[in-house]
Every structure is written in C-alpha cells, then in structure tokens.
Design a protein around this motif. Sequence first.
Motif, PDB file in Angstrom:
ATOM      1  N   ARG A   1       0.835  -1.197   0.000  1.00 38.18           N
ATOM      2  CA  ARG A   1       0.000   0.000   0.000  1.00 38.18           C
ATOM      3  C   ARG A   1       0.880   1.260   0.000  1.00 38.18           C
ATOM      4  O   ARG A   1       0.602   2.225  -0.710  1.00 38.18           O
TER       5      ARG A   1
ATOM      6  N   SER B   1       2.407   1.648  -3.420  1.00 42.13           N
ATOM      7  CA  SER B   1       1.393   2.120  -4.359  1.00 42.13           C
ATOM      8  C   SER B   1       1.161   3.622  -4.193  1.00 42.13           C
ATOM      9  O   SER B   1       1.074   4.360  -5.186  1.00 42.13           O
ATOM     10  N   ARG B   2       1.073   4.085  -2.962  1.00 41.80           N
ATOM     11  CA  ARG B   2       0.887   5.521  -2.714  1.00 41.80           C
ATOM     12  C   ARG B   2       2.094   6.320  -3.193  1.00 41.80           C
ATOM     13  O   ARG B   2       1.951   7.410  -3.751  1.00 41.80           O
TER      14      ARG B   2
ATOM     15  N   ILE C   1       4.175   5.535  -5.590  1.00 42.32           N
ATOM     16  CA  ILE C   1       4.154   5.554  -7.052  1.00 42.32           C
ATOM     17  C   ILE C   1       3.119   6.559  -7.554  1.00 42.32           C
ATOM     18  O   ILE C   1       3.400   7.364  -8.447  1.00 42.32           O
ATOM     19  N   ASN C   2       1.932   6.535  -6.969  1.00 44.80           N
ATOM     20  CA  ASN C   2       0.880   7.479  -7.362  1.00 44.80           C
ATOM     21  C   ASN C   2       1.327   8.918  -7.143  1.00 44.80           C
ATOM     22  O   ASN C   2       1.093   9.787  -7.984  1.00 44.80           O
ATOM     23  N   HIS C   3       1.987   9.173  -6.021  1.00 46.43           N
ATOM     24  CA  HIS C   3       2.469  10.515  -5.724  1.00 46.43           C
ATOM     25  C   HIS C   3       3.499  10.951  -6.768  1.00 46.43           C
ATOM     26  O   HIS C   3       3.465  12.087  -7.252  1.00 46.43           O
ATOM     27  N   THR C   4       4.409  10.063  -7.106  1.00 50.64           N
ATOM     28  CA  THR C   4       5.452  10.366  -8.089  1.00 50.64           C
ATOM     29  C   THR C   4       4.834  10.665  -9.453  1.00 50.64           C
ATOM     30  O   THR C   4       5.235  11.629 -10.124  1.00 50.64           O
ATOM     31  N   VAL C   5       3.862   9.862  -9.848  1.00 56.12           N
ATOM     32  CA  VAL C   5       3.190  10.076 -11.132  1.00 56.12           C
ATOM     33  C   VAL C   5       2.456  11.406 -11.125  1.00 56.12           C
ATOM     34  O   VAL C   5       2.541  12.187 -12.082  1.00 56.12           O
ATOM     35  N   GLN C   6       1.737  11.694 -10.040  1.00 57.77           N
ATOM     36  CA  GLN C   6       1.000  12.955  -9.946  1.00 57.77           C
ATOM     37  C   GLN C   6       1.951  14.149  -9.951  1.00 57.77           C
ATOM     38  O   GLN C   6       1.688  15.157 -10.607  1.00 57.77           O
TER      39      GLN C   6
ATOM     40  N   ARG D   1       3.132  14.756 -13.433  1.00 55.47           N
ATOM     41  CA  ARG D   1       2.071  15.353 -14.249  1.00 55.47           C
ATOM     42  C   ARG D   1       1.908  16.840 -13.920  1.00 55.47           C
ATOM     43  O   ARG D   1       1.745  17.666 -14.821  1.00 55.47           O
TER      44      ARG D   1
END
Length: 86
Positions: free
Chosen positions: A4, A7-8, A10-15, A18
């Motif tokens: 978890r 996953s968070r 990775i999501n933070h890095t992607v956001q 962007r």
Amino acid sequence: HAGRFLSRAINHTVQKGRIDQLEDSLANRRTVEMAKWKLVEKQHLSEADAHSALQRAARTSRRRLVDVAQDVIDGKPINADAKSGA
C-alpha cells in the motif's frame, strides 16, 4: 502495508510528474503569448499573423516554438522569411 505504501509512493510520483509537466506547459504558453503580443505591438501584425510568424520561424529553424518566442521577448529578430511567409 508495504504494498500500500509503495502504491501511494508511485501514485504521488506520477501525480508530481504530471503537475510539473502541466506547469511547464503553462509557462511555455505564457512565453509564446508574450512574444506574440510583442510582435503585434512592434510589427503591427494581427494576432493570427504573429502566431503564424512564430510557428514558421520555429519550423524553419528547427527549434521549439517556446525557444523562438523567448528570442522575440529578448529582442532578437526572428527569421525574415518566417515573418513574410516566404
């Protein structure tokens, strides 16, 4: 829990990537707009003609539009052929 967290992260890095990309895009757009209006004021071009001149100068010089726009802002002349459409 580790999955978890990963996953968070990775999501933070992607956001974040962007957001950075959008901020760069907005800054580039501002630069192009500033250059376009400088051409409108200094060379008495229409907005559309000023934008076309920037695009032609970028295309003929094989440079990014934002780089040509920055040159205009810095007072450097753009390619004469780009202005005339030749």
